[in-house]
Design a protein around this motif. Sequence first.
Motif, PDB file in Angstrom:
ATOM      1  N   ALA A 234       0.817  -1.221   0.000  1.00  0.00           N
ATOM      2  CA  ALA A 234       0.000   0.000   0.000  1.00  0.00           C
ATOM      3  C   ALA A 234       0.845   1.262   0.000  1.00  0.00           C
ATOM      4  CB  ALA A 234      -0.927   0.005   1.220  1.00  0.00           C
ATOM      5  N   LEU A 235       2.107   1.175   0.452  1.00  0.00           N
ATOM      6  CA  LEU A 235       2.953   2.365   0.488  1.00  0.00           C
ATOM      7  C   LEU A 235       3.210   2.924  -0.904  1.00  0.00           C
ATOM      8  CD1 LEU A 235       5.608   1.515   3.238  1.00  0.00           C
ATOM      9  CD2 LEU A 235       3.657   3.045   3.401  1.00  0.00           C
ATOM     10  N   GLY A 236       3.217   2.055  -1.913  1.00  0.00           N
ATOM     11  CA  GLY A 236       3.437   2.523  -3.277  1.00  0.00           C
ATOM     12  C   GLY A 236       2.304   3.374  -3.806  1.00  0.00           C
ATOM     13  N   HIS A 237       1.121   3.232  -3.209  1.00  0.00           N
ATOM     14  CA  HIS A 237      -0.042   4.014  -3.647  1.00  0.00           C
ATOM     15  C   HIS A 237      -0.404   5.103  -2.633  1.00  0.00           C
ATOM     16  CE1 HIS A 237      -0.765   0.903  -6.697  1.00  0.00           C
ATOM     17  NE2 HIS A 237      -0.519   0.023  -5.726  1.00  0.00           N
ATOM     18  N   LEU A 238       0.452   5.325  -1.645  1.00  0.00           N
ATOM     19  CA  LEU A 238       0.119   6.287  -0.606  1.00  0.00           C
ATOM     20  C   LEU A 238       0.314   7.723  -1.064  1.00  0.00           C
ATOM     21  CD1 LEU A 238      -0.745   6.606   2.359  1.00  0.00           C
ATOM     22  CD2 LEU A 238       1.694   6.529   2.994  1.00  0.00           C
ATOM     23  N   ALA A 239       1.321   7.954  -1.908  1.00  0.00           N
ATOM     24  CA  ALA A 239       1.623   9.331  -2.328  1.00  0.00           C
ATOM     25  C   ALA A 239       0.462   9.990  -3.079  1.00  0.00           C
ATOM     26  CB  ALA A 239       2.903   9.355  -3.165  1.00  0.00           C
ATOM     27  N   PRO A 240      -0.160   9.327  -4.091  1.00  0.00           N
ATOM     28  CA  PRO A 240      -1.299   9.985  -4.755  1.00  0.00           C
ATOM     29  C   PRO A 240      -2.475  10.248  -3.821  1.00  0.00           C
ATOM     30  CG  PRO A 240      -0.459   8.163  -6.083  1.00  0.00           C
ATOM     31  CD  PRO A 240       0.184   8.056  -4.746  1.00  0.00           C
ATOM     32  N   VAL A 241      -2.705   9.346  -2.876  1.00  0.00           N
ATOM     33  CA  VAL A 241      -3.803   9.557  -1.930  1.00  0.00           C
ATOM     34  C   VAL A 241      -3.515  10.753  -1.031  1.00  0.00           C
ATOM     35  CG1 VAL A 241      -5.105   8.520  -0.038  1.00  0.00           C
ATOM     36  CG2 VAL A 241      -4.428   7.120  -1.988  1.00  0.00           C
ATOM     37  N   LEU A 242      -2.284  10.834  -0.538  1.00  0.00           N
ATOM     38  CA  LEU A 242      -1.923  11.973   0.318  1.00  0.00           C
ATOM     39  C   LEU A 242      -1.939  13.283  -0.464  1.00  0.00           C
ATOM     40  CD1 LEU A 242       0.969  10.573   2.537  1.00  0.00           C
ATOM     41  CD2 LEU A 242      -1.366  11.097   3.205  1.00  0.00           C
ATOM     42  N   GLN A 243      -1.561  13.230  -1.735  1.00  0.00           N
ATOM     43  CA  GLN A 243      -1.615  14.449  -2.537  1.00  0.00           C
ATOM     44  C   GLN A 243      -3.043  14.967  -2.653  1.00  0.00           C
ATOM     45  OE1 GLN A 243       0.039  14.011  -6.458  1.00  0.00           O
ATOM     46  NE2 GLN A 243      -0.233  16.163  -6.994  1.00  0.00           N
ATOM     47  N   GLY A 244      -3.995  14.050  -2.808  1.00  0.00           N
ATOM     48  CA  GLY A 244      -5.397  14.456  -2.847  1.00  0.00           C
ATOM     49  C   GLY A 244      -5.854  15.055  -1.530  1.00  0.00           C
ATOM     50  N   PHE A 245      -5.395  14.474  -0.414  1.00  0.00           N
ATOM     51  CA  PHE A 245      -5.761  15.025   0.891  1.00  0.00           C
ATOM     52  C   PHE A 245      -5.089  16.372   1.136  1.00  0.00           C
ATOM     53  CE2 PHE A 245      -6.788  10.518   2.165  1.00  0.00           C
ATOM     54  CZ  PHE A 245      -8.142  10.750   2.336  1.00  0.00           C
ATOM     55  N   TYR A 246      -3.856  16.533   0.651  1.00  0.00           N
ATOM     56  CA  TYR A 246      -3.197  17.832   0.783  1.00  0.00           C
ATOM     57  C   TYR A 246      -3.934  18.904  -0.020  1.00  0.00           C
ATOM     58  CZ  TYR A 246       0.752  15.300   2.838  1.00  0.00           C
ATOM     59  OH  TYR A 246       1.538  14.514   3.652  1.00  0.00           O
ATOM     60  N   ASP A 247      -4.367  18.545  -1.222  1.00  0.00           N
ATOM     61  CA  ASP A 247      -5.151  19.493  -2.020  1.00  0.00           C
ATOM     62  C   ASP A 247      -6.446  19.868  -1.292  1.00  0.00           C
ATOM     63  OD1 ASP A 247      -3.233  19.413  -3.982  1.00  0.00           O
ATOM     64  OD2 ASP A 247      -4.260  17.900  -5.185  1.00  0.00           O
ATOM     65  N   LEU A 248      -7.060  18.870  -0.660  1.00  0.00           N
ATOM     66  CA  LEU A 248      -8.275  19.148   0.118  1.00  0.00           C
ATOM     67  C   LEU A 248      -7.977  20.084   1.291  1.00  0.00           C
ATOM     68  CD1 LEU A 248     -11.265  18.577   0.775  1.00  0.00           C
ATOM     69  CD2 LEU A 248     -10.506  16.549   2.046  1.00  0.00           C
ATOM     70  N   GLY A 249      -6.829  19.883   1.925  1.00  0.00           N
ATOM     71  CA  GLY A 249      -6.461  20.749   3.039  1.00  0.00           C
ATOM     72  C   GLY A 249      -6.249  22.198   2.614  1.00  0.00           C
ATOM     73  N   PHE A 250      -5.552  22.409   1.504  1.00  0.00           N
ATOM     74  CA  PHE A 250      -5.328  23.772   1.023  1.00  0.00           C
ATOM     75  C   PHE A 250      -6.628  24.408   0.534  1.00  0.00           C
ATOM     76  CE2 PHE A 250      -0.853  22.273   0.493  1.00  0.00           C
ATOM     77  CZ  PHE A 250      -0.254  23.246   1.265  1.00  0.00           C
ATOM     78  N   GLN A 251      -7.481  23.605  -0.088  1.00  0.00           N
ATOM     79  CA  GLN A 251      -8.773  24.136  -0.520  1.00  0.00           C
ATOM     80  C   GLN A 251      -9.634  24.521   0.681  1.00  0.00           C
ATOM     81  OE1 GLN A 251     -10.985  21.434  -2.980  1.00  0.00           O
ATOM     82  NE2 GLN A 251     -12.715  22.822  -3.238  1.00  0.00           N
TER      83      GLN A 251
END
Length: 261
Positions: A234-251
């Motif tokens: 799952a670590l290999g797919h963690l970066a895109p998921v976190l990027q989406g959450f970071y975008d949500l945080g900035f929004q």
Amino acid sequence: MLSVTSAQLDAWLALLAYPLARILGLVGAAPVFGNNAVPRRLKLVVGLAIAIGLLPVLPPPAQNVPLGSWSGLLMLFQQTVTGIAMGLTLRVIFATLDVMGEIISLQMGLSFATFFDPVAGGQTAVIGEFLMLIATLIFLSLNGHLLMVDALARSFEWLPITETQPHKGGWLMLARFGSTIFAAGLLMALPVVTALLITNIALGILTRAAPQLNLFAIGFPITLTVGFGVLLLALGHLAPVLQGFYDLGFQTMANLVRALR
């Protein structure tokens, strides 16, 4: 001979103090900058550097309020609270990793593997701390710290420095956004939890079929192996998921500042 009056000095100090209060509030509450391992003097230096860099491009204040008056002290408090609220929106995203680590540790039987975390101020699961380090590295690799400074600079356009009381809708939005901690944490831990649930069901069936097997002797190593294996995948797919959450945080940070106006 150059002469400076006390009124001019108060006006210059007010031009720096009000934006600095919001900036220091963000630096103290935001992830990476607000880490307890970072010395307070360094946080103050970072806040001053950001304030001096942003001061020439900030819009002029709508009202000239003396810094030493009651209205000026109230504005300092408002700006500090606004900066803290902006930092908490991103802190919520990082808190989801702690929830994810706690859930995974509980399912794997590693809930006892904890240590004192000076950042959190209490006992933290080892897996959660490992995931937090990965999330911090991903945040820095995506230039999240620079995006944070950019959002801070734009916040002075979205929410100018005035004596007007912030709208209560912004605080309500921040409180509702706190539910993301549990929803996102469970969502990211779901692959490992599902795999461990299937493993426990299989071990239960195996125990019923062969009662002479010692479940405690073979169950714990199997659970650990499956848990770490799925977590590694799952670590290999963690970066895109976190990027989406970071975008949500900035929004959410932008929407929060606009809602406070």
